[in-house]
Design a protein around this motif. Structure first.
Motif, mmCIF file in Angstrom:
data_model
loop_
_atom_site.group_PDB
_atom_site.id
_atom_site.type_symbol
_atom_site.label_atom_id
_atom_site.label_comp_id
_atom_site.label_asym_id
_atom_site.label_seq_id
_atom_site.Cartn_x
_atom_site.Cartn_y
_atom_site.Cartn_z
ATOM 1 N N LEU A 1 -2.030 7.259 -14.347
ATOM 2 C CA LEU A 1 -2.402 6.712 -13.049
ATOM 3 C C LEU A 1 -1.401 5.629 -12.664
ATOM 4 O O LEU A 1 -1.162 4.698 -13.439
ATOM 5 C CB LEU A 1 -3.819 6.126 -13.112
ATOM 6 N N PHE A 2 -0.807 5.783 -11.499
ATOM 7 C CA PHE A 2 0.137 4.787 -10.980
ATOM 8 C C PHE A 2 -0.438 4.120 -9.741
ATOM 9 O O PHE A 2 -0.949 4.785 -8.845
ATOM 10 C CB PHE A 2 1.470 5.455 -10.612
ATOM 11 N N GLY B 1 1.088 -0.326 -12.930
ATOM 12 C CA GLY B 1 1.159 -0.971 -11.621
ATOM 13 C C GLY B 1 2.597 -1.288 -11.255
ATOM 14 O O GLY B 1 3.320 -1.891 -12.041
ATOM 15 N N LEU B 2 3.022 -0.869 -10.068
ATOM 16 C CA LEU B 2 4.377 -1.121 -9.583
ATOM 17 C C LEU B 2 4.320 -1.908 -8.277
ATOM 18 O O LEU B 2 3.471 -1.650 -7.428
ATOM 19 C CB LEU B 2 5.124 0.193 -9.357
ATOM 20 N N ASP C 1 11.352 3.666 -8.133
ATOM 21 C CA ASP C 1 10.551 2.955 -9.139
ATOM 22 C C ASP C 1 9.673 3.931 -9.922
ATOM 23 O O ASP C 1 9.500 3.790 -11.143
ATOM 24 C CB ASP C 1 9.680 1.887 -8.468
ATOM 25 N N LEU C 2 9.120 4.911 -9.237
ATOM 26 C CA LEU C 2 8.294 5.916 -9.919
ATOM 27 C C LEU C 2 9.139 6.781 -10.853
ATOM 28 O O LEU C 2 8.714 7.118 -11.962
ATOM 29 C CB LEU C 2 7.588 6.805 -8.892
ATOM 30 N N VAL D 1 5.513 2.012 0.288
ATOM 31 C CA VAL D 1 4.402 2.809 -0.230
ATOM 32 C C VAL D 1 4.360 4.191 0.427
ATOM 33 O O VAL D 1 4.251 5.215 -0.252
ATOM 34 C CB VAL D 1 3.062 2.073 -0.015
ATOM 35 N N ILE D 2 4.465 4.223 1.737
ATOM 36 C CA ILE D 2 4.369 5.491 2.474
ATOM 37 C C ILE D 2 5.457 6.469 2.036
ATOM 38 O O ILE D 2 5.181 7.646 1.756
ATOM 39 C CB ILE D 2 4.454 5.247 3.991
ATOM 40 N N SER D 3 6.685 5.991 1.960
ATOM 41 C CA SER D 3 7.799 6.883 1.600
ATOM 42 C C SER D 3 7.659 7.408 0.172
ATOM 43 O O SER D 3 7.993 8.563 -0.106
ATOM 44 C CB SER D 3 9.135 6.148 1.766
ATOM 45 N N ALA D 4 7.131 6.576 -0.724
ATOM 46 C CA ALA D 4 6.923 7.015 -2.107
ATOM 47 C C ALA D 4 5.884 8.130 -2.165
ATOM 48 O O ALA D 4 6.052 9.121 -2.887
ATOM 49 C CB ALA D 4 6.493 5.844 -2.979
#
Length: 270
Positions: free
Chosen positions: A63-64, A95-96, A121-122, A145-148
């Motif tokens: 879980l990320f 958590g990132l 980052d992921l 966040v959205i782009s990831a």
């Protein structure tokens, strides 16, 4: 549908600087009381995402949490509490935050505006379609966040989100959105307040429910908790006293020998 940021709308209160300390505290508390009710309205969304998290974790996935600013920090707090509370590996819940670990303590200018860094980052964690990625953004508009999440969708990685605005760009990207609409903040736009509280409550629900479903709780006790301080050792000993009907001295010996409450209970011969 039109998208309106209720998190940015004017506070219901004005002339805050003229209020007494008592009035400020009472009014903040009155606003805070509305948060659990807003979370309650989102329970079906929370359930849908939680089931996906449980399924993926049972398959060996991770879980990320991904966020910027307060949202990122809340994800990191929840992730960091899972190992000591439930005895799981540190890499199970990650958590990132936009801007990296430095941003946990100090704001990193414009880090949340990057449209590439979230996925990068992921990738550092070798993200795969066994995992689940939950984007956290009160506004629902954070590019990091959205782009990831968009990149995750393309790679068939399950995506969810926690936001505090209805019909946000983030909620439209996430496969399993959670929208907890808490309304205007006491201090206009200060989404670390009600929105932050709502996100914390939802994160508690996601991780705790998932860990219980994974068998990390017995009865109502944290039998897999890490014995990392005297308070937790004492709690573990009391669990053994009650579970095995033994005295505290014997419980202390068992706990030291087996290293966890669960192991002590399973290996106790009587």
């Amino acid at each position: 549908m039109t998208f309106t940021k209720t998190t940015e709308q004017d506070s219901k209160y004005n002339h805050l600087e003229k209020m007494t300390v008592k009035e400020l505290l009472q009014n903040i508390n009155n606003e805070d009381k509305t948060v659990p009710l807003a979370v309650e309205k989102s329970l079906p969304q929370i359930e849908a995402l939680t089931k996906q998290i449980v399924n993926q974790l049972k398959k060996g996935g991770r879980l990320f949490y991904l966020g910027a600013g307060t949202s990122g920090r809340l994800g990191i707090v929840d992730a960091s509490e899972c190992p000591p509370t439930f005895g799981v590996p540190h890499e199970l819940v990650v958590g990132l935050i936009a801007g990296g670990d430095y941003a946990i303590r100090k704001a990193v200018e414009f880090a949340e505006d990057s449209k590439s860094q979230g996925w990068l980052d992921l990738q550092e964690h070798t993200i795969s379609n066994k995992d689940v990625v939950v984007g956290i953004a009160a506004s629902g508009t954070t590019p990091y966040v959205i782009s990831a999440l968009e990149a995750c969708n393309k790679k068939n990685i399950i995506t969810g989100c926690i936001t505090c605005n209805k019909n946000s760009p983030l909620a439209k990207v996430a496969q399993y959105p959670i929208e907890v609409v808490v309304g205007p903040e006491f201090v206009t736009g200060s989404s670390r307040m009600k929105a932050g509280t709502a996100q914390k409550l939802v994160l508690n629900m996601l991780s705790t429910t998932a860990m219980i479903q994974l068998g990390k709780v017995k009865g109502n006790k944290m039998v897999d908790m890490q014995l990392s301080n005297n308070k937790l050792v004492d709690r573990g000993e009391k669990m053994l006293v009650n579970a095995l009907n033994i005295d505290k001295q014997k419980a202390a010996v068992l706990l030291e020998k087996y290293g966890s409450v669960r192991n002590a209970i399973e290996n106790y011969k009587g």
